[in-house]
Scaffold this motif. Structure first.
Motif, PDB file in Angstrom:
ATOM      1  N   HIS A 150       0.969  -1.345  -0.151  1.00  0.00           N
ATOM      2  CA  HIS A 150      -0.208   0.115  -0.060  1.00  0.00           C
ATOM      3  C   HIS A 150       0.581   1.595   0.148  1.00  0.00           C
ATOM      4  O   HIS A 150       2.301   1.425   0.503  1.00  0.00           O
ATOM      5  CB  HIS A 150      -1.247   0.208   0.827  1.00  0.00           C
ATOM      6  CG  HIS A 150      -1.919   0.889   1.211  1.00  0.00           C
ATOM      7  ND1 HIS A 150      -2.174   2.617   1.115  1.00  0.00           N
ATOM      8  CD2 HIS A 150      -3.545   0.676   0.549  1.00  0.00           C
ATOM      9  CE1 HIS A 150      -2.540   2.651   1.043  1.00  0.00           C
ATOM     10  NE2 HIS A 150      -4.320   1.800   1.280  1.00  0.00           N
ATOM     11  N   PRO A 151       0.417   2.189  -0.572  1.00  0.00           N
ATOM     12  CA  PRO A 151       1.267   3.250  -0.868  1.00  0.00           C
ATOM     13  C   PRO A 151       1.762   4.192   0.160  1.00  0.00           C
ATOM     14  O   PRO A 151       2.169   4.625   0.794  1.00  0.00           O
ATOM     15  CB  PRO A 151       0.153   4.379  -1.813  1.00  0.00           C
ATOM     16  CG  PRO A 151       0.059   3.699  -2.388  1.00  0.00           C
ATOM     17  CD  PRO A 151      -0.456   2.302  -1.799  1.00  0.00           C
ATOM     18  N   THR A 162       2.354  -0.426  -6.935  1.00  0.00           N
ATOM     19  CA  THR A 162       0.888  -1.021  -6.999  1.00  0.00           C
ATOM     20  C   THR A 162       1.733  -2.158  -8.859  1.00  0.00           C
ATOM     21  O   THR A 162       2.656  -2.839  -8.828  1.00  0.00           O
ATOM     22  CB  THR A 162       0.440   0.648  -8.055  1.00  0.00           C
ATOM     23  OG1 THR A 162       1.392   0.032  -8.836  1.00  0.00           O
ATOM     24  CG2 THR A 162       0.400   1.775  -7.900  1.00  0.00           C
ATOM     25  N   TRP A 188      -6.527  -3.044  -2.887  1.00  0.00           N
ATOM     26  CA  TRP A 188      -7.410  -2.729  -3.733  1.00  0.00           C
ATOM     27  C   TRP A 188      -8.324  -1.445  -4.226  1.00  0.00           C
ATOM     28  O   TRP A 188      -9.153  -1.276  -4.388  1.00  0.00           O
ATOM     29  CB  TRP A 188      -8.746  -3.209  -2.659  1.00  0.00           C
ATOM     30  CG  TRP A 188      -8.975  -2.180  -1.287  1.00  0.00           C
ATOM     31  CD1 TRP A 188      -7.744  -2.192  -0.361  1.00  0.00           C
ATOM     32  CD2 TRP A 188      -9.668  -1.774  -1.276  1.00  0.00           C
ATOM     33  NE1 TRP A 188      -8.453  -1.130   0.569  1.00  0.00           N
ATOM     34  CE2 TRP A 188      -9.663  -0.962   0.340  1.00  0.00           C
ATOM     35  CE3 TRP A 188     -10.766  -1.348  -1.348  1.00  0.00           C
ATOM     36  CZ2 TRP A 188     -10.064   0.031   0.469  1.00  0.00           C
ATOM     37  CZ3 TRP A 188     -11.797  -0.371  -0.646  1.00  0.00           C
ATOM     38  CH2 TRP A 188     -11.281   0.111   0.340  1.00  0.00           C
ATOM     39  N   TRP A 189      -7.348  -0.617  -3.479  1.00  0.00           N
ATOM     40  CA  TRP A 189      -7.885   0.420  -3.986  1.00  0.00           C
ATOM     41  C   TRP A 189      -7.263   1.303  -4.991  1.00  0.00           C
ATOM     42  O   TRP A 189      -7.995   1.898  -6.144  1.00  0.00           O
ATOM     43  CB  TRP A 189      -6.940   1.695  -3.083  1.00  0.00           C
ATOM     44  CG  TRP A 189      -5.818   1.875  -3.078  1.00  0.00           C
ATOM     45  CD1 TRP A 189      -4.808   0.741  -2.662  1.00  0.00           C
ATOM     46  CD2 TRP A 189      -4.845   2.426  -4.384  1.00  0.00           C
ATOM     47  NE1 TRP A 189      -3.441   0.744  -2.651  1.00  0.00           N
ATOM     48  CE2 TRP A 189      -3.419   1.921  -3.989  1.00  0.00           C
ATOM     49  CE3 TRP A 189      -5.044   3.105  -4.994  1.00  0.00           C
ATOM     50  CZ2 TRP A 189      -2.443   2.311  -4.926  1.00  0.00           C
ATOM     51  CZ3 TRP A 189      -3.915   3.318  -6.131  1.00  0.00           C
ATOM     52  CH2 TRP A 189      -3.071   3.242  -5.504  1.00  0.00           C
ATOM     53  N   ASP A 190      -6.967   0.424  -5.924  1.00  0.00           N
ATOM     54  CA  ASP A 190      -6.205   1.151  -7.234  1.00  0.00           C
ATOM     55  C   ASP A 190      -7.427   1.156  -8.369  1.00  0.00           C
ATOM     56  O   ASP A 190      -7.551  -0.224  -8.488  1.00  0.00           O
ATOM     57  CB  ASP A 190      -4.867   0.047  -7.318  1.00  0.00           C
ATOM     58  CG  ASP A 190      -4.318   0.597  -8.808  1.00  0.00           C
ATOM     59  OD1 ASP A 190      -4.755   1.405  -9.264  1.00  0.00           O
ATOM     60  OD2 ASP A 190      -3.315  -0.186  -8.668  1.00  0.00           O
ATOM     61  N   PRO A 191      -7.794   2.020  -8.697  1.00  0.00           N
ATOM     62  CA  PRO A 191      -8.672   1.489 -10.219  1.00  0.00           C
ATOM     63  C   PRO A 191      -8.350   1.476 -11.364  1.00  0.00           C
ATOM     64  O   PRO A 191      -8.968   0.663 -11.911  1.00  0.00           O
ATOM     65  CB  PRO A 191      -8.692   3.487 -10.533  1.00  0.00           C
ATOM     66  CG  PRO A 191      -7.661   4.135 -10.211  1.00  0.00           C
ATOM     67  CD  PRO A 191      -6.979   3.153  -8.777  1.00  0.00           C
ATOM     68  N   TRP A 214      -9.074  -4.132   5.061  1.00  0.00           N
ATOM     69  CA  TRP A 214      -9.343  -3.237   5.205  1.00  0.00           C
ATOM     70  C   TRP A 214     -10.328  -2.462   6.020  1.00  0.00           C
ATOM     71  O   TRP A 214     -11.373  -2.518   5.717  1.00  0.00           O
ATOM     72  CB  TRP A 214      -8.792  -2.282   3.994  1.00  0.00           C
ATOM     73  CG  TRP A 214      -8.748  -0.334   4.045  1.00  0.00           C
ATOM     74  CD1 TRP A 214      -9.562   0.044   4.364  1.00  0.00           C
ATOM     75  CD2 TRP A 214      -7.195  -0.282   4.012  1.00  0.00           C
ATOM     76  NE1 TRP A 214      -9.577   1.201   4.145  1.00  0.00           N
ATOM     77  CE2 TRP A 214      -8.123   1.245   4.433  1.00  0.00           C
ATOM     78  CE3 TRP A 214      -5.824  -0.462   3.335  1.00  0.00           C
ATOM     79  CZ2 TRP A 214      -6.867   1.869   4.005  1.00  0.00           C
ATOM     80  CZ3 TRP A 214      -5.220   0.772   3.789  1.00  0.00           C
ATOM     81  CH2 TRP A 214      -5.200   1.726   4.101  1.00  0.00           C
ATOM     82  N   VAL A 233     -13.663  -3.342   4.813  1.00  0.00           N
ATOM     83  CA  VAL A 233     -14.638  -2.212   3.542  1.00  0.00           C
ATOM     84  C   VAL A 233     -14.357  -3.321   2.193  1.00  0.00           C
ATOM     85  O   VAL A 233     -14.759  -2.655   1.222  1.00  0.00           O
ATOM     86  CB  VAL A 233     -14.454  -1.098   3.740  1.00  0.00           C
ATOM     87  CG1 VAL A 233     -15.285  -1.314   4.378  1.00  0.00           C
ATOM     88  CG2 VAL A 233     -13.311  -1.071   3.394  1.00  0.00           C
TER      89      VAL A 233
END
Lengths: 286, 286
Positions: A150-151, A162, A188-191, A214, A233
């Motif tokens: 994660h960033p 990524t 999971w957040w990565d578009p 998360w 989530v």
């Protein structure tokens, strides 16, 4: 039940020694475990090999190598040498594991060196380090698995953030030597995540699939912010389907760093992990 | 000195009311300020307009609109209406500001609705909400500025995490109505950041450039983890050059959420911000 593809990453029961971890995992009905080097080394390689063999469990991966970002010098040489040792340990553990074990060494890139702001340079050194390890990986049959983190960990832990970036490095080398880790928590957040999972699969680069959840607020130590699948989530369905559609057929690890979970009994955590996996991830599996 | 393009975002001196913030900013030699809606509303629009006009300062942006992710229903309607009001307030404050003021409304997308795991759906609703606002933005001459926030805020604050993603939404609309915010803290980790800054500039979409620094360990409340430029690990030179090369000529804001900085005297924080900017960012400026 405990899903036949579910693997308990040893970090989830961090305080168990290797013998206990193997016993707890097996007793909870798992067929696979993800090992960490520290407890293996603490046991000693010969004893660890015997314990793993006797457990009848598959070994799904070995954590971890990496930390490739030091500038050239003794610290960097020690890191390269240590990664060669890690490759050997990974080969030995996979060999000791049951049929279907995966000789996969998870790599965490490392953060910025002290007092450095050169993120681009640090990233280049990750690729250069892996280039030094590829021959040894090929010779021992170990697949190195670059894990994007994660960033929020970019400065102090992993300059690879990524899946696309991990693939850009991985694709410089043969797929049997260098792949990537798909860990839901980190990406999971990565578009672009589903596209990159497909790309990874098409190239035979998915070395490991790890799931955990998360949730916010993040704890004071953000390293310990991972949760049982379903307690947060993340929607595991799209990523799991993407990993399967991309051709991945291996074990799926649950790896959780969470102080509360570490403070529970290992058998309880193993059982709870299996239940959580059944509800949140298994419905997507064949 | 205080660089002529430097703007003090009011959040950096959060506890100052509008009159105090304008005075402190002006006294510290700034020519520009970034305003927040809450202190403006607390003062009242007529009084705020007079204060801003009397200050002689430029207004570089207004924070903030957004929070577009609720499902259709009364909460979503309230969000849309509130954003229309924010557009009007932005136009009024830019009009009251000195020549060179920018009628820019910063938009924070919003996080996942309660009990939702539908990240893709939430992202779609951001675009749909902006579509409802574009006519009003064009009519009032306000540029909406989508701000990608660091991925650690994706679930509870902003489902737009990368500059590329913000541009994908922005480019569905005219550039004079919808742009993006380039904030070093949020996007410095992105391996694609320089390419996306160039893309943003080529399309006339850089509505605001904000600088502050990243340092670890993160504080217990990760919202408050921003630092004076130079106090962390971000290399401001490449991003600043990229923003300038992309054609941006506007003010540059320093916006810091940090409890220790908030607990210092506002004049001290304003002076310290100017010194930090001079050392870390100004060397790249013409």
């Amino acid at each position: 039940m405990t899903h036949p593809l579910l693997s308990l990453n040893q970090a989830t029961i961090k305080y168990a020694d290797l013998a206990t971890a193997l016993r707890v995992t097996s007793d909870a009905g798992y067929r696979s475990i993800g090992l960490w080097r520290e407890p293996v080394q603490h046991t000693g390689m010969d004893a660890a090999t015997a314990l793993v063999r006797d457990s009848g469990l598959r070994v799904s991966s070995m954590c971890r190598g990496g930390f490739f970002t030091p500038l050239e010098g003794p610290e960097r040489r020690r890191a390269i040498d240590d990664n060669k040792a890690a490759i050997d340990e990974t080969a030995a553990m996979a060999d000791a594991g049951a049929e279907g074990s995966r000789a996969v060494l998870v790599l965490v890139a490392g953060g910025l060196p002290d007092a450095s702001r050169d993120l681009i340079g640090a990233r280049e050194r990750v690729g250069h380090a892996i280039a030094e390890l590829v021959d040894h990986a090929l010779a021992t049959g170990v697949q190195l698995a670059i894990e994007p983190l994660h960033p929020m960990y970019v400065s102090d832990r992993a300059v690879v953030s990524t899946l696309g970036q991990a693939l850009d490095i991985s694709e410089q080398f043969p797929a049997e030597a260098v792949g990537v880790v798909v860990d839901t928590f980190h990406i999971w957040w990565d578009p672009d995540v589903l596209t990159q999972i497909a790309r990874a699969g098409a190239g035979g680069r998915i070395a490991s699939y790890q799931v955990c959840d998360w949730a916010t607020p993040l704890p004071a130590d953000v390293l310990l912010s991972r949760h049982y699948p379903g307690d947060g989530v993340i929607d595991f369905a799209p990523m799991t389907r993407a990993v399967l559609d991309a051709g991945y057929t291996g074990d799926i690890e649950v790896e959780i760093f969470n102080q509360q979970i570490w403070d529970t009994d290992a058998a309880t955590a193993a059982a709870r992990t299996a239940t959580a996996f059944d509800a949140a991830v298994a419905p997507q599996l064949p």
